[in-house]
Design an enzyme around this catalytic site. Sequence first.
Site, short mmCIF file in Angstrom:
data_model
loop_
_atom_site.label_atom_id
_atom_site.label_comp_id
_atom_site.label_asym_id
_atom_site.label_seq_id
_atom_site.Cartn_x
_atom_site.Cartn_y
_atom_site.Cartn_z
N ASP A 21 0.87 -1.17 0.00
CA ASP A 21 0.00 0.00 0.00
C ASP A 21 0.92 1.23 0.00
OD1 ASP A 21 -2.07 1.78 0.02
OD2 ASP A 21 -3.19 0.80 1.62
C1 BGC Z 1 -5.14 3.28 0.08
C2 BGC Z 1 -5.18 2.32 -1.10
C3 BGC Z 1 -4.94 3.07 -2.37
C4 BGC Z 1 -3.63 3.82 -2.28
C5 BGC Z 1 -3.31 4.63 -3.52
C6 BGC Z 1 -3.91 4.16 0.06
O1 BGC Z 1 -3.99 5.19 0.99
O2 BGC Z 1 -5.20 2.55 1.29
O3 BGC Z 1 -6.43 1.66 -1.14
O4 BGC Z 1 -4.95 2.17 -3.45
O5 BGC Z 1 -3.69 4.73 -1.19
O6 BGC Z 1 -4.17 5.70 -3.61
#
Ligand code: BGC
Length: 846
Positions: free
Chosen positions: A238
């Site tokens: 993530d």
């Molecule tokens: C989220 C993800 C997301 C990523 C990119 C993170 O803060 O938890 O679900 O894909 O950001 O935006």
Amino acid sequence: MSLNPAIRTDDDVNGPISRVAELSLTEKIGLLTGAGTWTLRALPRIGLRTVTVSDGPIGVRGMDDDPTPSAQLPAPSATAASWDADLLGRLGTLMADEARRRGVDVILAPVVNLQRSPVGGRHFECLSEDPWLTARMAVPFVAAIQAEGIGACVKHFVGNETETDRTDYLSRIDERTLREVYLAPFEAVVRETGVWSIMAAYNGLSALGEESSATANTALLTDILKDEWRYDGVVVSDWLATTSTVESAVAGLDLVMPGPGGPWEQHLDDAVRRGEVPVGVIDDKVARLLLLASRVGALGEAFTPLPGESEFRRAAAEVASPDSAPVRALLREAAARSTVVLRNEAILPLDGDALGSVALIGANAVHPFVQGGGSAHVDAPLLADPFEALCEALPNALITLHRGGSTLVNAPVVDDDDLSAPSGERGVVADILDASGAVLESRLLPSASGSLWTTGLPAAATTVRFRTRVALRRSGEHLLEIAPVGAHTVAVDGTVVSTSAAKVGAEVVLDSSYANPPAVAVRVPGGSRRSAEIDATAQVVDAAAFGRFARIHLRHLAPEAGTDAEIAEAVEAARAADVAVVVVGTNPETESEGWDRPTLALPGRQNELVRRVAEANPRTVVVVNAGAPVLLPWLDEVPAVLWWWLPGQEAGTSLADVLLGTTEPAGRLPWTLPAAEADVPVPNGIPIDGYIDYAEGVDVGHRAWDRLGRTPAREFGYGLGYGRWRYDTVEADEPDEDGTVTVRVTVANEADRDAREVVQLYLEPERPDAERPLRWLAGFATVDVPAGASATVEIVLPERAFQTWNVDRHHWTTPSTGYRLHAARSSRDHRLATRVIIGGPTADDD
Ligand code: BGC
């Protein structure tokens, strides 16, 4: 080169994998961290172009700063309420088209974490509280995306059910619960679709004898995912989740996102040279990345891009735009089909021909809340407005619109039409300043929707000065709320009202506080020709690989009649109309990534509004516009209630279709609707001393309600639709050799209209076993049945439906036992039952 044995070695994958040998160690390690916020590194020498990723699951958001709109789907909690695998497949195909249109190779979706507590901030982004339903909805979605040559990225692996302290807590989950509940949807997606990438979560895990971050958990990433499930895709972190070099690299993480920077790059190179990370481990990661690139068509012959030449080698196919008729029709169908009828005292569907007038009421009728906040947010090409859609659907009726009071705590986002830059143009001027205060660049921001922010700043930029005038047309006192992110100075009409030197960094993105910073409130008198001058300077936030930006939220509340007066006006309108339709719900202050909800109550005075409208007009329909449960204390006092979800861009059209019965609202709740806050089995997910204990074990969602004997307002699987159903027979075959059991259920539609039923099967062990749920959802089927006709559905229960995870031997086991198999309309509305006996050669009772 030693590759993980899970990597497939058929012809399709041999080619890309063999390219690993052509790369130097530095080139290989370079590929393992992103090139940018949404891009992977290219290596033209070997024909590898940039692979682009973008958020889902509500649409394909596209790159920051690209204003191209995207099709905006109903939230996943809505689409899962359809219980319709075919619909999820068609939405997956639309997502793939959208990705292609926007030059995206991999969509960061779906979310298959579970709705463990109703207050979870990302509840709307998840599909269901039930692992089986989640899996059955995610699999066709992923399969359809990947069938089009676009990658999916299933997320967030694993135990990511809470937003409070979201990058810090450890989810403590026992082995059996992990296997049977939280890993189950991931396992289904991996095994059934071979999903090309998976995202390791922000949280840590205390599970399987290890305590580590999800990006560095060997048992999960290597032992289970890659070895046991034979996963050959990429494990991506993530965003900014990776906090270690050697641990994460050795545990099985393949790609650090975003980039550049982070804990790998040179640190990983050094670790390999020191012998702390074997070269074979690096090769395995590179092979996976090349395989992903090849799958999305990004690995071809060597090429040298000419200056300015797009790296997107794959031409965007001819795909329908998000406002085209076929896309609109699909999204309209999805939103209407997913709507759940919670109550209907013979009032719905409305007879359009007999309607002379409709009073459409509610803050959410005026401004429907169509999508939750956070990374899943997409800018839609249009919003089908409920008022306009009803006017169009009922050309001979008088439709009136009444807000009935605001539901917001804060002032609303300033209206773009009220903004004028110093040049007189509509909008805000953003002067980008360096440390000496010199202007590097000026931009005109035409809109304040959401907030004023400016990204992609030059390296020397340290602050951004935002200047505009807000028109204060109405006489009386206006409220201005100005909320800058980080260090700032804010002046209104030449007076400094707030100043702070406290700088912030990437943490404001990780904890989402940049979406909701503290505001300074200023009250100013209004009147014709009056305006307030805003002059605000905010720091440039260097949010590491998330980019650099400055941001200020600007909100404005003009004098209003007041909630008392607005409710009174709405009640009078309801009294005078043939039918009152009250749209209640949550709003952008309520449901978002980044925080959990403190309460399940509807915001504002919406309960009072509903009660008073229903008192004034016995033909009142209440429509609930929310993605996650809210308490409806009047649910059984009003004639009709629909749960309309966060419906996406086709809000109004879907609502008109449902109210008038053009499309049957055939949704069934994918979660349990509580009647009272105190009844909720898992009332919150607040970490205690850094841990979240999944103490309810395998009793997630409705299983816990059953175990505790509590009565919800509406149970899991509930939904009346517009049909009337008789369950005639249920038969289960003997288990097959592969352990599956085929079940046939015959239902009759006794209504005078064609309708759709969701036939649900729940298994209940005859000998209660404290370690198993009392009952669980084991299968279901949706079936369209003409008025007055019958249909038989065949549902195959997989062997896994009967299995448990043996924690002593660490494998699946099939207890020899008897079950009562319920054919049901919901988790509590059981219509027929039969016996299923599992035993004999396929079962082992250890
Ligand atoms: C989220 C993800 C997301 C990523 C990119 C993170 O803060 O938890 O679900 O894909 O950001 O935006």
